[in-house]
Structures are given as structure tokens and as C-alpha cells.
Scaffold this motif. Structure first.
Motif, PDB file in Angstrom:
ATOM      1  N   ASN A   1       5.594   0.302   8.054  1.00 14.61           N
ATOM      2  CA  ASN A   1       6.073  -1.266   8.331  1.00 14.61           C
ATOM      3  C   ASN A   1       4.541  -1.787   7.424  1.00 14.61           C
ATOM      4  O   ASN A   1       3.744  -3.331   8.600  1.00 14.61           O
ATOM      5  CB  ASN A   1       6.203  -1.028   9.659  1.00 14.61           C
ATOM      6  N   HIS A   2       4.250  -1.198   6.455  1.00 16.87           N
ATOM      7  CA  HIS A   2       3.144  -2.356   5.998  1.00 16.87           C
ATOM      8  C   HIS A   2       3.705  -3.318   5.135  1.00 16.87           C
ATOM      9  O   HIS A   2       2.232  -3.766   4.234  1.00 16.87           O
ATOM     10  CB  HIS A   2       2.209  -1.142   5.084  1.00 16.87           C
TER      11      HIS A   2
ATOM     12  N   CYS B   1       3.896   3.626  -1.541  1.00 14.04           N
ATOM     13  CA  CYS B   1       3.903   2.785  -1.239  1.00 14.04           C
ATOM     14  C   CYS B   1       5.247   3.468  -0.134  1.00 14.04           C
ATOM     15  O   CYS B   1       5.594   2.385   0.659  1.00 14.04           O
ATOM     16  CB  CYS B   1       5.272   2.304  -2.651  1.00 14.04           C
TER      17      CYS B   1
ATOM     18  N   ARG C   1       4.031   3.340   3.174  1.00 10.76           N
ATOM     19  CA  ARG C   1       3.798   2.505   4.397  1.00 10.76           C
ATOM     20  C   ARG C   1       4.585   2.007   4.010  1.00 10.76           C
ATOM     21  O   ARG C   1       4.805   0.887   4.875  1.00 10.76           O
ATOM     22  CB  ARG C   1       2.943   1.368   2.394  1.00 10.76           C
TER      23      ARG C   1
END
Length: 156
Positions: free
Chosen positions: A152-153, A145, A148
Motif C-alpha cells: 500500500n505504498h 513496484c 510496494r
């Protein structure tokens, strides 16, 4: 319909985990409230030196609760659109998780009893071992996390 199914699946997964750990607590409390003659009729069983709850277990509990606070901070920062704070919160949580796992390993190496030492040792190592496994899996998830988030997900 898909979101509702995913939500229900997560709820059932969490309930199954609660029941899984409840079984270990049940075994521990049943054995401690009604010790059998085979174990000397006392709790902890005769010949077992229990770990003091005021030392390393208390420190690990504080670390675990602190990691809950930092991951909650990270979640609120993501929702608020504060990427830098969210990343910092996730990194702090990962650091807490690594420290927790290291201290649990230290506790295992220095425990004055083994898994084969009656129900006390087996329940202790099974419950804390599975909890440690959950922490390790959670640490991996949090690392993914954080990576990610760095890429910038995630959006508000």
C-alpha cells in the motif's frame, strides 16, 4: 522546480536511450542496404543463415506488446484506485517479461550464427542483448513496484 527538473531528466534519459538504439539500427540498415565486398556483397553476409522473423522473434514481439498492454492496465487501475486489478496487471507484466527473457535466451543458444560472424552477428547480439538487458532491469523495477503496491505504498 524539482518536479520540472525530474521531468526534464527523464525526457533526456529517454532521448538518450532512443539515440543509443538508433545507432544499432543505423549500423544494421547501413550494412544491409550497402553490403561490402568483404561480406560477399550480399545481405545477410555469405555463410550466415538468418533467423526467420515469423517464428520466435514474432512470438517475442507479441509478448512484448502484450506486456505493454498489461502494464498500462495496471497503471490505469492504480490511478482509478483498484489495487487488486493493478497488482494483477503488474504480475501479468512480470510473467510476460520473464517469458520474453527466457525465449530470448533460447534464441541466443540456438542461433545459427555467433557474435563474431561479421557485422550481422555483432549487430544482432549487441542490439538484442542490450534490449534484453533493458527488459531485465524493467522486470526488477516492476517487481519492486508490485511489492510496494502490495504494501500500500501507492495512492490514487
Amino acid at each position: 522546480a524539482v518536479q520540472q527538473g525530474l521531468r526534464m531528466g527523464m525526457i533526456l534519459f529517454i532521448v538518450s536511450e532512443i539515440m543509443f538504439f538508433f545507432a544499432f539500427f543505423w549500423a544494421f540498415f547501413t550494412s544491409s542496404l550497402s553490403p561490402v565486398f568483404k561480406n560477399g556483397g550480399v545481405w545477410p553476409p555469405a555463410g550466415i543463415e538468418a533467423i526467420s522473423p515469423w517464428g520466435l522473434p514474432l512470438l517475442n514481439t507479441i509478448i512484448l506488446l502484450s506486456s505493454g498492454a498489461s502494464v498500462t492496465w495496471a497503471h490505469h487501475a492504480i490511478v482509478g484506485g483498484f489495487k487488486k486489478d493493478a497488482l494483477l496487471g503488474l504480475v501479468i507484466t512480470i510473467i510476460f517479461a520473464v517469458i520474453f527473457t527466457g525465449l530470448q535466451g533460447f534464441e541466443y543458444v540456438n542461433a545459427p550464427f555467433a557474435m563474431s560472424d561479421s557485422v550481422y552477428g555483432s549487430v544482432f547480439f549487441m542490439a538484442t542483448g542490450f534490449h534484453g538487458f533493458h527488459v531485465i532491469i524493467g522486470t526488477i523495477f516492476l517487481f519492486v513496484c508490485a511489492f510496494r503496491l502490495y504494501l500500500n505504498h501507492f495512492s490514487r
